[in-house]
Design a protein around this motif. Structure first.
Motif, PDB file in Angstrom:
ATOM      1  N   PHE A   1      29.748  41.384  36.675  1.00  0.00           N
ATOM      2  CA  PHE A   1      30.594  40.188  36.694  1.00  0.00           C
ATOM      3  C   PHE A   1      29.825  39.086  37.408  1.00  0.00           C
ATOM      4  O   PHE A   1      29.066  39.349  38.347  1.00  0.00           O
ATOM      5  N   GLY A   2      30.039  37.836  36.975  1.00  0.00           N
ATOM      6  CA  GLY A   2      29.327  36.721  37.568  1.00  0.00           C
ATOM      7  C   GLY A   2      30.238  35.626  38.073  1.00  0.00           C
ATOM      8  O   GLY A   2      31.279  35.333  37.469  1.00  0.00           O
ATOM      9  N   LYS A   3      29.828  34.998  39.192  1.00  0.00           N
ATOM     10  CA  LYS A   3      30.568  33.871  39.760  1.00  0.00           C
ATOM     11  C   LYS A   3      29.641  33.078  40.667  1.00  0.00           C
ATOM     12  O   LYS A   3      28.939  33.653  41.501  1.00  0.00           O
ATOM     13  N   ASN A   4      29.623  31.751  40.489  1.00  0.00           N
ATOM     14  CA  ASN A   4      28.818  30.852  41.329  1.00  0.00           C
ATOM     15  C   ASN A   4      27.354  31.278  41.414  1.00  0.00           C
ATOM     16  O   ASN A   4      26.730  31.226  42.484  1.00  0.00           O
TER      17      ASN A   4
ATOM     18  N   PRO B   1      40.704  45.793  39.125  1.00  0.00           N
ATOM     19  CA  PRO B   1      41.083  45.086  37.885  1.00  0.00           C
ATOM     20  C   PRO B   1      41.709  43.723  38.118  1.00  0.00           C
ATOM     21  O   PRO B   1      41.468  42.784  37.358  1.00  0.00           O
ATOM     22  N   GLU B   2      42.486  43.598  39.188  1.00  0.00           N
ATOM     23  CA  GLU B   2      43.154  42.321  39.450  1.00  0.00           C
ATOM     24  C   GLU B   2      42.184  41.217  39.869  1.00  0.00           C
ATOM     25  O   GLU B   2      42.543  40.031  39.878  1.00  0.00           O
ATOM     26  N   GLN B   3      40.941  41.576  40.198  1.00  0.00           N
ATOM     27  CA  GLN B   3      39.936  40.580  40.555  1.00  0.00           C
ATOM     28  C   GLN B   3      39.263  39.950  39.340  1.00  0.00           C
ATOM     29  O   GLN B   3      38.586  38.925  39.460  1.00  0.00           O
ATOM     30  N   VAL B   4      39.409  40.554  38.176  1.00  0.00           N
ATOM     31  CA  VAL B   4      38.686  40.100  36.980  1.00  0.00           C
ATOM     32  C   VAL B   4      38.880  38.621  36.673  1.00  0.00           C
ATOM     33  O   VAL B   4      37.910  37.906  36.394  1.00  0.00           O
ATOM     34  N   PRO B   5      40.128  38.074  36.722  1.00  0.00           N
ATOM     35  CA  PRO B   5      40.297  36.648  36.410  1.00  0.00           C
ATOM     36  C   PRO B   5      39.592  35.701  37.376  1.00  0.00           C
ATOM     37  O   PRO B   5      39.488  34.504  37.096  1.00  0.00           O
ATOM     38  N   GLY B   6      39.097  36.222  38.478  1.00  0.00           N
ATOM     39  CA  GLY B   6      38.381  35.385  39.429  1.00  0.00           C
ATOM     40  C   GLY B   6      36.908  35.212  39.098  1.00  0.00           C
ATOM     41  O   GLY B   6      36.213  34.446  39.766  1.00  0.00           O
ATOM     42  N   PHE B   7      36.446  35.909  38.068  1.00  0.00           N
ATOM     43  CA  PHE B   7      35.038  35.815  37.687  1.00  0.00           C
ATOM     44  C   PHE B   7      34.852  34.865  36.513  1.00  0.00           C
ATOM     45  O   PHE B   7      35.724  34.729  35.657  1.00  0.00           O
ATOM     46  N   GLU B   8      33.688  34.217  36.468  1.00  0.00           N
ATOM     47  CA  GLU B   8      33.385  33.248  35.417  1.00  0.00           C
ATOM     48  C   GLU B   8      32.793  33.892  34.169  1.00  0.00           C
ATOM     49  O   GLU B   8      32.973  33.385  33.061  1.00  0.00           O
TER      50      GLU B   8
ATOM     51  N   GLY C   1      40.847  42.440  28.110  1.00  0.00           N
ATOM     52  CA  GLY C   1      42.293  42.321  27.953  1.00  0.00           C
ATOM     53  C   GLY C   1      42.616  40.924  27.453  1.00  0.00           C
ATOM     54  O   GLY C   1      42.014  40.418  26.517  1.00  0.00           O
ATOM     55  N   ARG C   2      43.537  40.264  28.128  1.00  0.00           N
ATOM     56  CA  ARG C   2      43.926  38.905  27.731  1.00  0.00           C
ATOM     57  C   ARG C   2      43.053  37.833  28.354  1.00  0.00           C
ATOM     58  O   ARG C   2      43.129  36.659  27.972  1.00  0.00           O
ATOM     59  N   TYR C   3      42.234  38.215  29.317  1.00  0.00           N
ATOM     60  CA  TYR C   3      41.425  37.216  30.018  1.00  0.00           C
ATOM     61  C   TYR C   3      40.138  36.934  29.246  1.00  0.00           C
ATOM     62  O   TYR C   3      39.397  37.854  28.881  1.00  0.00           O
ATOM     63  N   GLN C   4      39.861  35.658  29.004  1.00  0.00           N
ATOM     64  CA  GLN C   4      38.642  35.241  28.345  1.00  0.00           C
ATOM     65  C   GLN C   4      37.699  34.608  29.361  1.00  0.00           C
ATOM     66  O   GLN C   4      38.091  33.687  30.091  1.00  0.00           O
ATOM     67  N   PHE C   5      36.481  35.101  29.404  1.00  0.00           N
ATOM     68  CA  PHE C   5      35.507  34.580  30.356  1.00  0.00           C
ATOM     69  C   PHE C   5      34.982  33.232  29.862  1.00  0.00           C
ATOM     70  O   PHE C   5      34.527  33.122  28.719  1.00  0.00           O
ATOM     71  N   PRO C   6      35.018  32.197  30.711  1.00  0.00           N
ATOM     72  CA  PRO C   6      34.642  30.853  30.259  1.00  0.00           C
ATOM     73  C   PRO C   6      33.143  30.621  30.149  1.00  0.00           C
ATOM     74  O   PRO C   6      32.709  29.650  29.516  1.00  0.00           O
ATOM     75  N   LYS C   7      32.317  31.459  30.750  1.00  0.00           N
ATOM     76  CA  LYS C   7      30.874  31.230  30.756  1.00  0.00           C
ATOM     77  C   LYS C   7      30.111  32.485  30.337  1.00  0.00           C
ATOM     78  O   LYS C   7      30.642  33.590  30.362  1.00  0.00           O
TER      79      LYS C   7
END
Length: 251
Positions: free
Chosen positions: A155-158, A192-199, A217-223
């Motif tokens: 997973f990636g962020k910043n 699993p609940e942390q997933v929407p916090g990743f880019e 799932g329903r979350y789409q990664f923006p980057k």
């Protein structure tokens, strides 16, 4: 080919490696054999699988774009050739991933080796495909993210990458090792609940290389910037070593 029905073929007490091959050049062969030897030591096998043996088999089979699978059990050492079915279209779309209902048992020593005890992975991979997905992701018995049916996950962020730590119950893959050697990666616990916090997100294995994940799932990664950059670097590395026909230093 004669196969003896030992504990590997009766109970799954065996090990294997699937080595990507490009133009008769095995990718990360040293790392694959290192992991295979660790698994064989765990099982108590005495096979001596060398780089020369693998290279000879690849050249004999004239593998251009595919894989060589090495399977070791107590009484058998088998080399099989298989295709690499991943397409550029899949990389452009990215994988669709959801969580499996099957839990990884992080207390089992089998989880940490690439073994013939692979039933959960195969059955869940087939189930995911039947549902129109590309991959299922396992949680362990404590509900922590660990790995996909055939992949490791990042997973990636910043500008930083995060991946589940080995102790969560995962097989540390060869491509996982490569990514960790090339980027700033924190091995940690991911819920699993942390997933929407990743880019962004991507999965890895020896045949898929580095595959962007479009949705979980329903979350789409923006980057997908880090996935694309690392994949480009990896493909350039493969091209260069195929030309030289040797890996040399790749860490």
């Amino acid at each position: 080919m004669e196969i003896l029905l030992d504990e590997g073929y009766q109970f799954g007490l065996g090990a294997f490696e699937t080595i990507a091959v490009e133009k008769e050049c095995p990718i990360f062969l040293e790392w694959h054999l290192e992991r295979l030897r660790e698994a064989m030591k765990f099982f108590g096998f005495s096979w001596n699988v060398t780089e020369e043996m693998v290279q000879e088999k690849i050249q004999k089979e004239k593998i251009g774009h595919g894989a060589l699978k090495v399977i070791a059990s107590k009484e058998n050492l088998v080399f099989l050739v298989r295709e690499n079915h991943y397409t550029e279209e899949q990389y452009q779309k990215g994988f669709r991933v959801e969580f499996s209902q099957v839990r990884r048992n992080e207390t089992s020593p089998l989880v940490y080796h690439k073994t013939m005890n692979y039933g959960d992975c195969i059955l869940e991979k087939r189930k995911a495909t039947a549902l129109g997905l590309d991959e299922f992701l396992f949680l362990n018995t404590g509900g922590k993210i660990c790995e996909g049916t055939t992949t490791n996950i990042f997973f990636g962020k910043n500008g930083k990458l995060y991946t589940p730590k080995k102790e969560c119950g995962l097989l540390p893959g060869v491509m996982r090792r490569y990514v960790i050697s090339q980027a700033e990666v924190e091995e940690t616990v991911i819920m699993p609940e942390q997933v929407p916090g990743f880019e962004e997100c991507f999965v890895t294995n020896s045949l898929v290389g580095i595959m962007p994940v479009a949705s979980m799932g329903r979350y789409q990664f923006p980057k997908r910037e880090m996935a694309d950059r690392l994949r480009s670097q990896y493909l350039s590395l493969v091209d260069s070593v195929v030309i030289k026909k040797t890996w040399g230093e790749y860490e």
